[in-house]
Design a protein around this motif. Structure first.
Motif, PDB file in Angstrom:
ATOM      1  N   TYR A  43      80.842  44.087  15.045  1.00 36.85           N
ATOM      2  CA  TYR A  43      79.672  43.370  15.562  1.00 36.85           C
ATOM      3  C   TYR A  43      79.092  42.358  14.572  1.00 36.85           C
ATOM      4  O   TYR A  43      78.061  41.765  14.844  1.00 36.85           O
ATOM      5  N   ASP A 104      75.336  46.669  19.383  1.00 39.71           N
ATOM      6  CA  ASP A 104      75.373  45.657  20.436  1.00 39.71           C
ATOM      7  C   ASP A 104      73.968  45.108  20.693  1.00 39.71           C
ATOM      8  O   ASP A 104      73.765  43.900  20.821  1.00 39.71           O
ATOM      9  N   GLN A 107      72.894  43.021  17.713  1.00 36.54           N
ATOM     10  CA  GLN A 107      73.555  41.713  17.762  1.00 36.54           C
ATOM     11  C   GLN A 107      72.813  40.767  18.720  1.00 36.54           C
ATOM     12  O   GLN A 107      72.587  39.602  18.398  1.00 36.54           O
ATOM     13  N   ASP A 108      72.407  41.283  19.869  1.00 39.08           N
ATOM     14  CA  ASP A 108      71.617  40.471  20.812  1.00 39.08           C
ATOM     15  C   ASP A 108      70.298  40.031  20.180  1.00 39.08           C
ATOM     16  O   ASP A 108      69.877  38.878  20.334  1.00 39.08           O
ATOM     17  N   VAL A 110      69.640  39.699  16.970  1.00 39.98           N
ATOM     18  CA  VAL A 110      69.919  38.706  15.925  1.00 39.98           C
ATOM     19  C   VAL A 110      70.131  37.335  16.551  1.00 39.98           C
ATOM     20  O   VAL A 110      69.610  36.325  16.060  1.00 39.98           O
ATOM     21  N   GLU A 111      70.868  37.282  17.650  1.00 38.86           N
ATOM     22  CA  GLU A 111      71.104  36.004  18.332  1.00 38.86           C
ATOM     23  C   GLU A 111      69.807  35.421  18.888  1.00 38.86           C
ATOM     24  O   GLU A 111      69.616  34.212  18.906  1.00 38.86           O
ATOM     25  N   THR A 112      68.910  36.279  19.333  1.00 42.22           N
ATOM     26  CA  THR A 112      67.644  35.829  19.910  1.00 42.22           C
ATOM     27  C   THR A 112      66.652  35.384  18.834  1.00 42.22           C
ATOM     28  O   THR A 112      66.012  34.343  18.968  1.00 42.22           O
ATOM     29  N   TYR A 113      66.517  36.182  17.767  1.00 36.08           N
ATOM     30  CA  TYR A 113      65.453  35.943  16.795  1.00 36.08           C
ATOM     31  C   TYR A 113      65.929  35.419  15.441  1.00 36.08           C
ATOM     32  O   TYR A 113      65.199  34.685  14.778  1.00 36.08           O
ATOM     33  N   GLY A 114      67.077  35.866  14.990  1.00 41.15           N
ATOM     34  CA  GLY A 114      67.574  35.443  13.684  1.00 41.15           C
ATOM     35  C   GLY A 114      66.892  36.120  12.511  1.00 41.15           C
ATOM     36  O   GLY A 114      67.539  36.489  11.548  1.00 41.15           O
ATOM     37  N   VAL A 119      63.940  41.297  14.153  1.00 43.09           N
ATOM     38  CA  VAL A 119      64.979  42.099  14.794  1.00 43.09           C
ATOM     39  C   VAL A 119      64.652  43.582  14.660  1.00 43.09           C
ATOM     40  O   VAL A 119      64.696  44.338  15.638  1.00 43.09           O
TER      41      VAL A 119
END
Length: 159
Positions: A43, A104, A107-108, A110-114, A119
């Motif tokens: 991931y 999972d 990972q979502d 991280v992609e949304t907030y960075g 997170v």
């Protein structure tokens, strides 16, 4: 050097003292580290972060249930049914399945907030996450503890 050892001891005590006492059989640290390494690679999440979350959430006990959350990473199954179906995860007390569902989700996030603090605050269900995101408050103790313990583990692993 002595100050560094005292600081690390204090940090470890701080982390341990805030964890709930569990009445389940924990996995060994090496087993969790290996699992975190495998899942983290899949991931693209720092394995020490996964390991730190597992320690904070369950003290490495895959059978723990608390307030509707289950397993190693304390996944709230009621909120992740669709994710679990997509991943083929049907047993949150299985350490691998539990960590995969958590990774999972992370990972979502991280992609949304960075932002790792955001997170972790969202992962933990912190009601102040939006305030943090908008700059109205600082990071949660939970997020800070996870990041500190993750950094400590990275140091132990030579990273």
């Amino acid at each position: 050097m002595k100050k560094k050892i005292v600081a690390l001891g204090l940090l470890l005590w701080l982390i341990l003292s805030r964890l709930p006492v569990q009445a389940a059989d924990p996995m060994g640290e090496e087993a969790v580290a290996q699992l975190a390494e495998e899942v983290g690679e899949e991931y693209m999440i720092c394995p020490e972060l996964l390991q730190a979350i597992a320690w904070k959430e369950s003290r490495y006990c895959p059978d723990v249930e608390s307030k509707g959350c289950i397993g190693l990473m304390q996944v709230a199954g009621r909120w992740h049914q669709e994710r679990m179906q997509e991943l083929g995860a049907d047993n949150l007390k299985d350490a691998r399945q539990n960590m995969i569902v958590a990774a999972d989700y992370l990972q979502d996030l991280v992609e949304t907030y960075g932002d790792p603090i955001m997170v972790l605050m969202v992962y933990n269900g912190d009601s102040r996450a939006e305030d943090y995101w908008e700059g109205r408050c600082g990071p949660s103790e939970y997020a800070e503890e996870i990041l500190e313990y993750s950094a400590l583990l990275e140091g132990q692993h030579g990273k």
